[in-house]
Scaffold this motif. Structure first.
Motif, PDB file in Angstrom:
ATOM      1  N   ALA A 261      14.856   4.489  -4.433  1.00  0.00           N
ATOM      2  CA  ALA A 261      16.368   3.814  -4.269  1.00  0.00           C
ATOM      3  C   ALA A 261      15.796   2.399  -3.269  1.00  0.00           C
ATOM      4  CB  ALA A 261      17.497   4.757  -3.218  1.00  0.00           C
ATOM      5  N   ASP A 262      15.004   2.430  -2.409  1.00  0.00           N
ATOM      6  CA  ASP A 262      14.468   1.713  -1.095  1.00  0.00           C
ATOM      7  C   ASP A 262      13.668   0.926  -2.843  1.00  0.00           C
ATOM      8  OD1 ASP A 262      14.908   2.866   1.135  1.00  0.00           O
ATOM      9  OD2 ASP A 262      13.224   4.497   1.106  1.00  0.00           O
ATOM     10  N   LEU A 263      13.346   1.498  -3.693  1.00  0.00           N
ATOM     11  CA  LEU A 263      12.315  -0.439  -5.019  1.00  0.00           C
ATOM     12  C   LEU A 263      13.615  -1.003  -5.321  1.00  0.00           C
ATOM     13  CD1 LEU A 263      10.590   2.528  -7.188  1.00  0.00           C
ATOM     14  CD2 LEU A 263       9.596   0.955  -5.199  1.00  0.00           C
ATOM     15  N   LEU A 264      15.143  -0.894  -4.161  1.00  0.00           N
ATOM     16  CA  LEU A 264      15.782  -1.987  -4.972  1.00  0.00           C
ATOM     17  C   LEU A 264      16.241  -2.591  -3.898  1.00  0.00           C
ATOM     18  CD1 LEU A 264      18.595  -0.551  -7.580  1.00  0.00           C
ATOM     19  CD2 LEU A 264      17.218  -1.996  -7.812  1.00  0.00           C
ATOM     20  N   ARG A 265      15.306  -2.518  -2.394  1.00  0.00           N
ATOM     21  CA  ARG A 265      15.674  -3.290  -1.654  1.00  0.00           C
ATOM     22  C   ARG A 265      15.137  -4.238  -1.579  1.00  0.00           C
ATOM     23  NH1 ARG A 265      18.557  -0.490   2.874  1.00  0.00           N
ATOM     24  NH2 ARG A 265      18.154   1.999   2.716  1.00  0.00           N
ATOM     25  N   ALA A 266      15.209  -5.889  -0.813  1.00  0.00           N
ATOM     26  CA  ALA A 266      14.547  -6.977  -0.703  1.00  0.00           C
ATOM     27  C   ALA A 266      14.578  -7.397   0.239  1.00  0.00           C
ATOM     28  CB  ALA A 266      15.176  -7.804  -1.627  1.00  0.00           C
ATOM     29  N   PRO A 267      13.037  -6.902   1.013  1.00  0.00           N
ATOM     30  CA  PRO A 267      12.269  -7.211   0.243  1.00  0.00           C
ATOM     31  C   PRO A 267      11.962  -5.203  -0.463  1.00  0.00           C
ATOM     32  CG  PRO A 267      11.208  -7.513   2.322  1.00  0.00           C
ATOM     33  CD  PRO A 267      12.991  -7.942   2.399  1.00  0.00           C
ATOM     34  N   VAL A 268      11.312  -4.619  -0.923  1.00  0.00           N
ATOM     35  CA  VAL A 268      10.662  -3.631  -1.434  1.00  0.00           C
ATOM     36  C   VAL A 268      10.920  -2.514   0.307  1.00  0.00           C
ATOM     37  CG1 VAL A 268       9.761  -1.438  -1.967  1.00  0.00           C
ATOM     38  CG2 VAL A 268      10.532  -4.100  -4.047  1.00  0.00           C
ATOM     39  N   TYR A 269      11.237  -1.124   0.072  1.00  0.00           N
ATOM     40  CA  TYR A 269      10.529  -0.433   1.666  1.00  0.00           C
ATOM     41  C   TYR A 269      10.062   0.257   0.756  1.00  0.00           C
ATOM     42  CZ  TYR A 269      11.284   2.110   5.513  1.00  0.00           C
ATOM     43  OH  TYR A 269      10.682   3.034   6.773  1.00  0.00           O
ATOM     44  N   TRP A 270       7.944   0.460   1.164  1.00  0.00           N
ATOM     45  CA  TRP A 270       7.408   1.129   0.518  1.00  0.00           C
ATOM     46  C   TRP A 270       7.140   2.497   1.390  1.00  0.00           C
ATOM     47  CZ3 TRP A 270       5.953   0.533  -3.961  1.00  0.00           C
ATOM     48  CH2 TRP A 270       6.069  -0.186  -4.714  1.00  0.00           C
ATOM     49  N   ASP A 271       7.801   2.682   2.936  1.00  0.00           N
ATOM     50  CA  ASP A 271       6.913   3.524   3.164  1.00  0.00           C
ATOM     51  C   ASP A 271       7.338   5.276   3.075  1.00  0.00           C
ATOM     52  OD1 ASP A 271       6.366   1.948   5.385  1.00  0.00           O
ATOM     53  OD2 ASP A 271       7.327   2.555   6.290  1.00  0.00           O
ATOM     54  N   GLU A 272       8.643   5.137   2.355  1.00  0.00           N
ATOM     55  CA  GLU A 272       9.377   6.296   2.254  1.00  0.00           C
ATOM     56  C   GLU A 272       8.507   6.903   0.702  1.00  0.00           C
ATOM     57  OE1 GLU A 272      13.188   8.238   2.807  1.00  0.00           O
ATOM     58  OE2 GLU A 272      12.801   8.359   4.769  1.00  0.00           O
ATOM     59  N   VAL A 273       8.607   6.216  -0.222  1.00  0.00           N
ATOM     60  CA  VAL A 273       7.892   5.811  -1.746  1.00  0.00           C
ATOM     61  C   VAL A 273       6.496   6.556  -1.668  1.00  0.00           C
ATOM     62  CG1 VAL A 273       7.178   4.531  -3.708  1.00  0.00           C
ATOM     63  CG2 VAL A 273       9.872   4.101  -2.794  1.00  0.00           C
ATOM     64  N   VAL A 274       5.466   5.696  -0.772  1.00  0.00           N
ATOM     65  CA  VAL A 274       4.599   6.242  -0.013  1.00  0.00           C
ATOM     66  C   VAL A 274       3.904   8.116  -0.066  1.00  0.00           C
ATOM     67  CG1 VAL A 274       2.513   5.718   0.869  1.00  0.00           C
ATOM     68  CG2 VAL A 274       4.225   4.290  -0.024  1.00  0.00           C
ATOM     69  N   ARG A 275       5.557   7.541   0.971  1.00  0.00           N
ATOM     70  CA  ARG A 275       4.892   9.225   1.754  1.00  0.00           C
ATOM     71  C   ARG A 275       5.408  10.313   0.128  1.00  0.00           C
ATOM     72  NH1 ARG A 275       8.507   7.417   5.818  1.00  0.00           N
ATOM     73  NH2 ARG A 275       7.730   7.042   7.688  1.00  0.00           N
ATOM     74  N   ASN A 276       6.538  10.229  -0.607  1.00  0.00           N
ATOM     75  CA  ASN A 276       6.454  11.358  -1.437  1.00  0.00           C
ATOM     76  C   ASN A 276       5.545  11.106  -2.081  1.00  0.00           C
ATOM     77  OD1 ASN A 276       7.869  12.647  -3.434  1.00  0.00           O
ATOM     78  ND2 ASN A 276       8.290  10.413  -4.836  1.00  0.00           N
ATOM     79  N   LEU A 277       4.761  10.263  -2.670  1.00  0.00           N
ATOM     80  CA  LEU A 277       4.037  10.021  -3.876  1.00  0.00           C
ATOM     81  C   LEU A 277       2.362  10.429  -2.868  1.00  0.00           C
ATOM     82  CD1 LEU A 277       4.165   6.591  -5.225  1.00  0.00           C
ATOM     83  CD2 LEU A 277       4.479   8.401  -6.112  1.00  0.00           C
TER      84      LEU A 277
END
Length: 302
Positions: A261-277
């Protein structure tokens, strides 16, 4: 070479463990192509993909019926899964809502069935030892099995996303996308973000796919491996929802699944996406290594 050709070659080669030949990319691609064809043509796989494709259709129809008299979707006018209240304004949000509905249960269960059956299913069918003869080899075969499961992760996710996009375009208007941050982006950029989200969701399943592959190497029963993999998924999901186990939550493979869901922010919030990956990479490395250690040392009798 097809699976049948490999089996016929193995029938005359005996069951002894033969050394693998030097790496041949064309041969390896041929094995992967054969495995993907076999996996994606199974009636069970097609049924799973059909169920996944039906979920966005049901969501879209339900939202359309509920909002037909002017009310907002969800109980109380604003409940329901994430993004659901935005679907009536922009059909593209049906993609995000459908992924939010299917990711916790339906998508990983489908992956668990395919991953759990990947090795154990061959053993129960009596074809595994024929697939292990030269020039396949155990390591190469296991990598091929895992690669085919990863492709299924992507295919399953795209089936959900494309079905949701088609239903959203048919039932609701399309246009600019309002991000979680409140800013507006064009439909083209919104479509690109939807594609990126689908890829991230597919990547979020790689750790669980490795777990399923490992479980599949522990038994010769495909049904037992599938049941154990899905049972493990349900158990970990329950653990992730227990507040008293909050110290363990960041280390559980499904904990950051909804971070897309953070990929739908502007700007994109990458922290938890990177933690997930990163977490999925750790699970894939640990359980992939465990699957390799188990598979390369076990006696194959079927």
């Amino acid at each position: 070479m097809s699976r049948a050709d490999t089996a016929r070659a193995g029938a005359g080669a005996g069951t002894g463990r033969a050394p693998s030949p030097p790496w041949n990319p064309l041969w390896s691609l041929g094995i992967l192509r054969s495995e993907l064809t076999t996996t994606l043509r199974r009636w069970r796989t097609l049924a799973l993909l059909g169920v996944l494709a039906a979920v966005p259709v049901l969501i879209g129809i339900a939202v359309r019926i509920e909002t037909g008299h002017g009310s907002s979707p969800g109980p109380g006018g604003g409940g329901g899964p994430a993004f659901l209240s935005q679907v009536t304004n922009n059909g593209l949000f049906l993609v995000f809502a459908a992924l939010a509905v299917t990711l916790p249960v339906f998508l990983p269960m489908a992956v668990g069935v395919v991953a759990g059956d990947s090795v154990a299913g061959e053993a129960s069918a009596g074809t595994l030892r024929y697939l292990l003869v030269a020039p396949a080899g155990r390591t190469r075969l296991l990598l091929t099995k895992y690669a085919s499961v990863l492709v299924f992760c992507l295919v399953a996710t795209l089936v959900v996303a494309l079905s949701a996009l088609a239903v959203g375009a048919l039932l609701f208007p399309l246009g600019e996308v309002t991000t979680i941050s409140g800013t507006r982006i064009g439909f083209g950029e919104g479509l690109l973000r939807a594609g990126l989200i689908a890829v991230v969701v597919a990547a979020s399943l790689t750790g669980f796919a490795a777990i399923g592959l490992f479980v599949s190497t522990l038994t010769g029963s495909g049904i037992a491996a599938m049941a154990a993999t899905v049972g493990l998924l349900i158990t970990v999901q329950i653990m992730d929802g227990i507040p008293q186990l909050s110290a363990l939550h960041p280390y559980l493979f499904p904990h950051y699944w909804m971070s897309y869901a953070d990929l739908l922010r502007a700007p994109v919030y990458w922290d938890e996406v990177v933690r997930n990956l990163g977490l999925q990479g750790v699970y894939a490395a640990v359980f992939g290594s465990a699957a390799w250690a188990r598979f390369t040392t076990k006696d194959i009798t079927a």
